[in-house]
Design an enzyme around this catalytic site. Sequence first.
Site, PDB file in Angstrom:
ATOM      1  CB  SER A   1      -0.921   0.006   1.229  1.00  0.00           C
ATOM      2  OG  SER A   1      -0.157  -0.126   2.409  1.00  0.00           O
TER       3      SER A   1
ATOM      4  CE  LYS B   1       8.490   4.004  -3.384  1.00  0.00           C
ATOM      5  NZ  LYS B   1       9.357   4.870  -4.219  1.00  0.00           N
TER       6      LYS B   1
ATOM      7  CG  ASP C   1       0.352  -9.659   6.652  1.00  0.00           C
ATOM      8  OD1 ASP C   1       0.688 -10.833   6.345  1.00  0.00           O
ATOM      9  OD2 ASP C   1       0.809  -8.661   6.086  1.00  0.00           O
TER      10      ASP C   1
END
Length: 929
Positions: free
Chosen positions: A616, A618, A742
């Site tokens: 999504s 940096k 995650d």
Amino acid sequence: MFKITPTTTFQILLSIFSVPLLIVPLQGNSQSTDLEQPILLRLKRHWSNPPSINHWTPLRPNSNSSTHCNWPEITCSNGSVTGLSLIDKNITGPIPPFICDLKNLTAIDLQYNYIPRPFPTALYNCTKLQHLDLSQNLFVGCIPGDVDRLSTHLRTFNLSGNNFTCDIPELTTLRLFLNLFYGSFPPEIGNLSRLEWLELSDNEFAPMAIPSTFTQLRKLKQLLIKGSVLSLFSNQLSGEIPESISRLPSLRYLTLSNNNLSGTLSPDLGQYSILQGFEVAQNHFTGELPEYLCANGGLIGIAAYDNNLSGELPNSLGNCSSLLIVRVNGNRLSGSISAGLWTSTNLTLLMLSDNSFTGQLPRTLAPSLLRLEISNNKFSGEISTGLSSWKHLTVFSASNNLFVGTIPQELTTLSQLTTLLLDGNLFSGHLPSDIVSWKSLTTLNLSRNQLSGSISAKLGSLPSLTVLDLSRNEFSGQIPTQIGHLKLTSLNLSSNCLTGKIPAEFEYTFFNASFLNNTGLCGSNPSLGLEICSSRFQNSSKISSRLLAIIIVIATVLLASATLLTFFLIKTCWKKEHKSVSKWELTYYHKLNLHFKESDILSNLTENNVIGSGGSGKVYRVELNCSSEIVAVKRIQNIKKLDQNVEKQFLAEVEILGTIRHSNIVKLLSCIFSETTKLLVYEYLGNHSLDSWLHGKKRQSISDSDHGVVLDWPKRLKIAVGAARGLCYMHHDCKPSVIHRDVKSSNILLDSQFNAKVADFGLAKILAKHGGPNTMSTVVGSFGYIAPEYAGTSRVNEKIDVYSFGVVLLELVTGRKANDENEDRCLADWAFQYYNQKGNHLVDALDEKIKEPHYLNVMTCVFKLGIFCTGPFPTNRPSMKEVLQILLNCSHQSGFGGGNVGSDSSDFSNDFRQGSIFEGEDGSLLSIV
């Protein structure tokens, strides 16, 4: 070829952690060494001289060397071979007939090898055989119908973990889990009158009711037919339990939980046997609980929750001193609770919630009681004073009953209490004045009562309190400023009669529903839905014309300055970006010592400062010009308006991280956003991610030379404990609970002292109901860390995080990647198969870079814990609280420290290391204990 796959069930762990086969010497006629040693050497040659038994060498003439009776695989009695134990010796050939030329052989153990071909009928000639274990091999075909020709002395017979097919023959002992049987349970099993152990789990049997012929098994002690016998998420056993099962005299454990069974429970259950475990939870049973469950005085636990049971609890339970656990919540039970059950000597857990029980609470409770859960019933009266016997209580849940009177002062002396839920009752009066003993209290809910008076300032001194709900009462006066010192994840003071200004710590949108319906409250943040304090004071105070003029001048100057500043920023951004930029909005989520402006962040978002990137956006390392502090900034940007998926990721991350306060979870300092760009400002962690230390090059050198370039085992264990603390907090202390979705080594960040912090919640999901499964529209996560049930069905609960964390544990102890491109399977599968094949040589699987003799026991324990966490069945994985307890125990055993999470930490960890988490005293599953 038989292969253990990720879908292999928890029953494999039963075989891994089971008690080793006992080899019992048999007294008999001795047989000369000259006759037996050639047979053993011939056996070695027949199996192509496996290196594992190279030490089997002939006795040299005139030598004083030890005989074959001193070989570690051989047991002798009176100079003759009685036992042959060749476990995990890489034997690949069949069993030859001449093995029975060892005439006094009583025990053969060949488990964990690669022996092929059909069942070795040549063993019929071993006439003195008492123990035969051929489990975890490659046998195929049918078990012969004349298998009862095996020795009449046979006491142990284990064929689990092979590839047998066809119908099951009649046997006296059946342990046939983990095979390929199909069809229905053969009713002929009921004719095995001598059968004591029946284990048929992990096969391909079709959905069915329990055969009525099973009631003929008069000597049956263990009946294990639950787990993968059927489907992964819900078993399919249906119909009723045959009434005659209750008359099995040797039945000790009845474990039928989590099926679709219905009908009534036989009233004779427990009357004809010393029943110890009674598990029928999560079915559709109706009628009453059997009266005689503890008739013979051995009952340890009852798990009958989530059924449709009615009537009263059996009176006999009041005289059952052996009881440890009673879980009957979620039924339609009624009536009063006998005095004997309230005070049962050994009772530790009493869960009666969600029924229609009546009566009053006694003054005295069971001396060992830790949890008392009676919410959603019809209990009434006052809570008695003088509660000295409640001193060990950690959870008291009594929501939604009919209790009256005041909350007794004695309740505040319970120093072990962590959760107190008294909401939805008829309590009145003031709060107890002295609450300093509640040092362990994390959750206090007194909402929906008739409590009055002021809110005690002493609440602000409770060090562990994270959830406070006093809503819908009659509290008055101001909110004590001390309440602002608490690290609350949930606060609700709405619908009272409170007045004055709310504490400054709550002037955030996270608390926008915490103060509603208090007409006397005011604040400074309009989003809270309260009257602005300044406007109220304008109505009640007279301001001099001179002061008013000064205020107008100051306001004009500030307005002009703001206009000039806005014009300057727009002009600057136009030069840098060659386009207009939407207005930036900045929100703080923590009380900060440093303050910064959007320009401090935006000017440092350059490629030279990039320290990471993801799906999504940096991540940048930003040094603030105003204070030389360093922060990490995650940038989510799209030239066009953000698409829906990215917007959801952003909102999820902000919503969760903005509410969480925990030392092992990365701190979200603020967010800055415009219409097309979102910036999340985090605390900066100088040691980056665990992944970069285990599998990649760290981005900066460590100033302390003692750290070295490799994470040693103490640091790895410290990281495991820290990350487990963070996840445990998310799963068990957040209301509602938080699922990360995650968890992986790259999302575990490390500060300068190698304290772990769980990061990147863009994929997290808050459960609407604690513990309940939600279904996500898409599966997200990283390959190698995704739990099999999540990948297959998109169903979400806390156990998917447990699976992923188990993979991280395996990374820590082995140094391997979760998914190595050079391997044809992920780390969890590799570790499981390695353990299955080489359970006695786990040291070889550990990371060579950190393997030191005094760490091996602890590393092996964590390796096993990783396998436990990555089990294929989510219901059989531990909770994160249990995982943390085991890791803390490992820390203590190693002298690394690490604190504690509860009084049962050591007990649970010791049970794990000794195998009783998986297996009961007689091999039965004891999920109720």
